[in-house]
Design a protein around this motif. Structure first.
Motif, PDB file in Angstrom:
ATOM      1  N   GLU A  63       0.854  -1.100  -0.110  1.00 48.47           N
ATOM      2  CA  GLU A  63       0.038   0.029   0.088  1.00 48.47           C
ATOM      3  C   GLU A  63       0.891   1.377   0.033  1.00 48.47           C
ATOM      4  N   GLY A  64       0.583   2.221  -0.882  1.00 49.44           N
ATOM      5  CA  GLY A  64       1.303   3.163  -0.966  1.00 49.44           C
ATOM      6  C   GLY A  64       2.987   3.143  -1.661  1.00 49.44           C
ATOM      7  N   ALA A  65       3.188   2.044  -2.181  1.00 53.00           N
ATOM      8  CA  ALA A  65       4.253   1.564  -2.647  1.00 53.00           C
ATOM      9  C   ALA A  65       4.730   2.586  -3.899  1.00 53.00           C
ATOM     10  N   ASP A  66       5.694   3.076  -4.360  1.00 51.72           N
ATOM     11  CA  ASP A  66       6.063   3.639  -5.475  1.00 51.72           C
ATOM     12  C   ASP A  66       6.936   2.755  -6.253  1.00 51.72           C
ATOM     13  N   ALA A  67       7.600   1.793  -5.755  1.00 57.55           N
ATOM     14  CA  ALA A  67       8.564   0.861  -6.271  1.00 57.55           C
ATOM     15  C   ALA A  67       8.772  -0.310  -5.685  1.00 57.55           C
ATOM     16  N   ILE A  68       9.163  -1.247  -6.233  1.00 52.64           N
ATOM     17  CA  ILE A  68       9.278  -2.683  -5.905  1.00 52.64           C
ATOM     18  C   ILE A  68      10.568  -3.294  -6.469  1.00 52.64           C
ATOM     19  N   PHE A  69      11.505  -3.778  -5.593  1.00 49.74           N
ATOM     20  CA  PHE A  69      12.561  -4.549  -5.880  1.00 49.74           C
ATOM     21  C   PHE A  69      12.662  -5.806  -5.256  1.00 49.74           C
ATOM     22  N   ILE A  70      12.903  -6.926  -6.337  1.00 52.22           N
ATOM     23  CA  ILE A  70      12.832  -8.227  -6.157  1.00 52.22           C
ATOM     24  C   ILE A  70      14.186  -8.938  -6.374  1.00 52.22           C
ATOM     25  N   TYR A  71      14.779  -9.442  -4.935  1.00 56.64           N
ATOM     26  CA  TYR A  71      16.163 -10.012  -5.132  1.00 56.64           C
ATOM     27  C   TYR A  71      16.186 -11.465  -4.711  1.00 56.64           C
ATOM     28  N   ALA A  72      15.732 -12.505  -5.591  1.00 56.38           N
ATOM     29  CA  ALA A  72      15.219 -13.807  -5.305  1.00 56.38           C
ATOM     30  C   ALA A  72      15.482 -14.649  -6.157  1.00 56.38           C
ATOM     31  N   ASP A  73      15.354 -15.953  -5.830  1.00 52.80           N
ATOM     32  CA  ASP A  73      15.299 -17.111  -6.867  1.00 52.80           C
ATOM     33  C   ASP A  73      14.277 -16.754  -8.118  1.00 52.80           C
ATOM     34  N   GLY A  74      14.248 -17.398  -9.102  1.00 53.50           N
ATOM     35  CA  GLY A  74      13.253 -17.323 -10.187  1.00 53.50           C
ATOM     36  C   GLY A  74      12.960 -18.688 -10.836  1.00 53.50           C
ATOM     37  N   GLY A  75      12.579 -18.651 -12.150  1.00 50.54           N
ATOM     38  CA  GLY A  75      12.182 -19.558 -12.872  1.00 50.54           C
ATOM     39  C   GLY A  75      10.610 -19.829 -12.620  1.00 50.54           C
ATOM     40  N   PRO A  76      10.410 -21.158 -12.896  1.00 50.00           N
ATOM     41  CA  PRO A  76       8.952 -21.352 -12.950  1.00 50.00           C
ATOM     42  C   PRO A  76       8.281 -21.250 -11.492  1.00 50.00           C
ATOM     43  N   ASN A  77       9.254 -21.273 -10.377  1.00 46.42           N
ATOM     44  CA  ASN A  77       8.651 -21.240  -9.061  1.00 46.42           C
ATOM     45  C   ASN A  77       9.071 -19.851  -8.538  1.00 46.42           C
ATOM     46  N   HIS A  78       9.232 -18.879  -9.502  1.00 42.49           N
ATOM     47  CA  HIS A  78       9.381 -17.478  -9.081  1.00 42.49           C
ATOM     48  C   HIS A  78       8.368 -17.143  -8.300  1.00 42.49           C
ATOM     49  N   LEU A  79       8.596 -16.444  -7.073  1.00 44.22           N
ATOM     50  CA  LEU A  79       7.807 -16.066  -6.034  1.00 44.22           C
ATOM     51  C   LEU A  79       6.738 -14.882  -6.410  1.00 44.22           C
ATOM     52  N   ALA A  80       6.885 -14.282  -7.487  1.00 46.35           N
ATOM     53  CA  ALA A  80       5.887 -13.457  -8.208  1.00 46.35           C
ATOM     54  C   ALA A  80       5.131 -13.675  -9.097  1.00 46.35           C
ATOM     55  N   VAL A  81       5.227 -15.162  -9.693  1.00 54.84           N
ATOM     56  CA  VAL A  81       4.562 -15.403 -10.639  1.00 54.84           C
ATOM     57  C   VAL A  81       3.249 -16.224 -10.664  1.00 54.84           C
ATOM     58  N   ARG A  82       2.804 -16.432  -9.275  1.00 50.98           N
ATOM     59  CA  ARG A  82       1.508 -16.793  -9.015  1.00 50.98           C
ATOM     60  C   ARG A  82       0.388 -16.141  -9.582  1.00 50.98           C
ATOM     61  N   PRO A  83      -0.584 -16.848 -10.021  1.00 52.23           N
ATOM     62  CA  PRO A  83      -1.700 -15.809 -10.643  1.00 52.23           C
ATOM     63  C   PRO A  83      -2.104 -14.621  -9.808  1.00 52.23           C
ATOM     64  N   GLU A  84      -2.446 -14.931  -8.548  1.00 53.47           N
ATOM     65  CA  GLU A  84      -2.884 -13.896  -7.557  1.00 53.47           C
ATOM     66  C   GLU A  84      -1.679 -12.676  -7.368  1.00 53.47           C
ATOM     67  N   ARG A  85      -0.356 -13.136  -7.492  1.00 51.01           N
ATOM     68  CA  ARG A  85       0.535 -12.137  -7.274  1.00 51.01           C
ATOM     69  C   ARG A  85       0.686 -11.346  -8.598  1.00 51.01           C
ATOM     70  N   LEU A  86       0.722 -12.159  -9.710  1.00 51.31           N
ATOM     71  CA  LEU A  86       0.776 -11.243 -10.928  1.00 51.31           C
ATOM     72  C   LEU A  86      -0.218 -10.337 -11.030  1.00 51.31           C
ATOM     73  N   ALA A  87      -1.553 -10.759 -10.633  1.00 50.12           N
ATOM     74  CA  ALA A  87      -2.493  -9.980 -10.666  1.00 50.12           C
ATOM     75  C   ALA A  87      -2.390  -8.664  -9.863  1.00 50.12           C
ATOM     76  N   LEU A  88      -2.192  -8.651  -8.822  1.00 51.09           N
ATOM     77  CA  LEU A  88      -1.766  -7.672  -7.632  1.00 51.09           C
ATOM     78  C   LEU A  88      -0.638  -6.786  -8.376  1.00 51.09           C
ATOM     79  N   LEU A  89       0.315  -7.288  -8.798  1.00 54.46           N
ATOM     80  CA  LEU A  89       1.528  -6.631  -9.532  1.00 54.46           C
ATOM     81  C   LEU A  89       0.983  -5.656 -10.721  1.00 54.46           C
ATOM     82  N   ARG A  90       0.109  -6.701 -11.640  1.00 55.52           N
ATOM     83  CA  ARG A  90      -0.585  -5.870 -12.547  1.00 55.52           C
ATOM     84  C   ARG A  90      -1.137  -4.382 -12.174  1.00 55.52           C
ATOM     85  N   GLY A  91      -2.022  -4.673 -11.118  1.00 60.48           N
ATOM     86  CA  GLY A  91      -2.664  -3.600 -10.772  1.00 60.48           C
ATOM     87  C   GLY A  91      -1.861  -2.257 -10.328  1.00 60.48           C
ATOM     88  N   LEU A  92      -0.706  -2.592  -9.694  1.00 60.51           N
ATOM     89  CA  LEU A  92       0.476  -1.548  -9.073  1.00 60.51           C
ATOM     90  C   LEU A  92       0.989  -0.965 -10.244  1.00 60.51           C
TER      91      LEU A  92
END
Length: 312
Positions: free
Chosen positions: A84-113
């Protein structure tokens, strides 16, 4: 007279509030990963956040051990209040098919942001998503991504001899570090809107492999011998948001390299839409003692390919 004083006071308060409005940067450090001194997402993010504390009008929120969650009715669920109120997000983490941000609900959240102009930056493995899960979004939001078997991930010493004029490079001198520098990324069509920040030509031996995984070599990587490759880039999106990708960050001790560290600090300030100082973000050196603070508990030993402290 009393009305005038109240009016002036209100103006001063309003001006002060506008002038001192903070930009909020949410930093997400991934869970434990890899042997010691590699993928030290928490410790690396803490080093960076510490050096951002003196940046005027920047508020940082660091989330460690992955996506923010909480316990509700005995179950662990996402806790997205941090955004809430974020201006920027920085992700330093593992990726690939299990990327922490690519679950459908999280992608949807990021899309809105992102649609509201929030910026997104990703470092190292976090630039890797799959074409089916996050590929289109990463190309839109940060300009490109690592794609398995199309991109490659050798460990090599990249030497960045020249740097472009850009807020990210202020105060940064040419440098070189040994890292798992990914290249041959999957960028937007025609690399539209992508500004190269770190560019270097891998040697023929680097292209011939081995890569970290799969070992390779890949014929299409070998066929491009002599070509310079992009290891960091930045974009400014039509929705007002900004994005960057940085493929280094595998070896924790590379945060002791003054220029690599300042480059990422500059990128985080720029990501939050604040002015990067002419000489870059003030960044105190990382001592050997500090570099070994906040490391994750890991059982394996670091392999011989890990570099010595990369100091300038």
């Amino acid at each position: 007279m009393k009305f005038t004083l109240l009016f002036c006071s209100a103006l001063l308060v309003g001006f002060s509030s506008l002038h001192s409005a903070d930009r909020k940067l949410v930093m997400i450090a991934g869970p434990v990963s890899h042997p010691p001194l590699m993928h030290e997402f928490r410790a690396g993010s803490m080093l960076l956040e510490k050096r951002l504390q003196g940046v005027p009008h920047l508020k940082t929120v660091l989330v460690t051990n992955g996506w923010p969650t909480k316990i509700v009715a005995g179950k662990r669920v996402d806790d997205n209040a941090v955004f809430e109120g974020a201006d920027a997000i920085f992700i330093y983490a593992d990726g690939g098919p299990n990327h922490l941000a690519v679950r459908p609900e999280r992608l949807a959240l990021l899309r809105g942001l992102m649609q509201r102009g929030v910026s997104l930056g990703c470092a190292h493995y976090a630039v890797e998503v799959t074409p089916e899960r996050g590929g289109a979004e990463w190309k839109e939001w940060i300009g490109g991504h690592y794609e398995n078997a199309f991109s490659c991930n050798p460990i090599w010493e990249a030497e960045f001899q020249t740097l472009p004029v850009h807020p990210l490079t202020r105060g940064v001198k040419p440098f070189k570090t040994k890292d798992e520098w990914y290249f041959n990324l999957r960028f937007r069509e025609g690399k539209a809107g992508v500004k190269d920040i770190l560019v270097a030509p891998p040697s023929d031996a680097v292209r011939d492999g081995p890569y970290v995984y799969p070992a390779g070599p890949y014929p299409h990587i070998q066929a491009a011998k002599g070509r310079a490759e992009t290891m960091m880039w930045a974009v400014e999106r039509p929705d007002g948001g900004r994005g960057f990708g940085f493929t280094g960050g595998h070896f924790h001790l590379n945060w002791q390299n003054d220029d690599q560290r300042r480059l990422i600090l500059n990128a985080l300030v720029w990501l939050a839409k604040l002015e990067v100082p002419a000489g870059g973000v003030d960044s105190a050196p990382v001592t050997d003692e500090e570099a070994r603070q906040n490391l994750d508990e890991k059982k394996q030993s670091a392999p011989r390919s890990a570099p010595s402290p990369a100091k300038t």
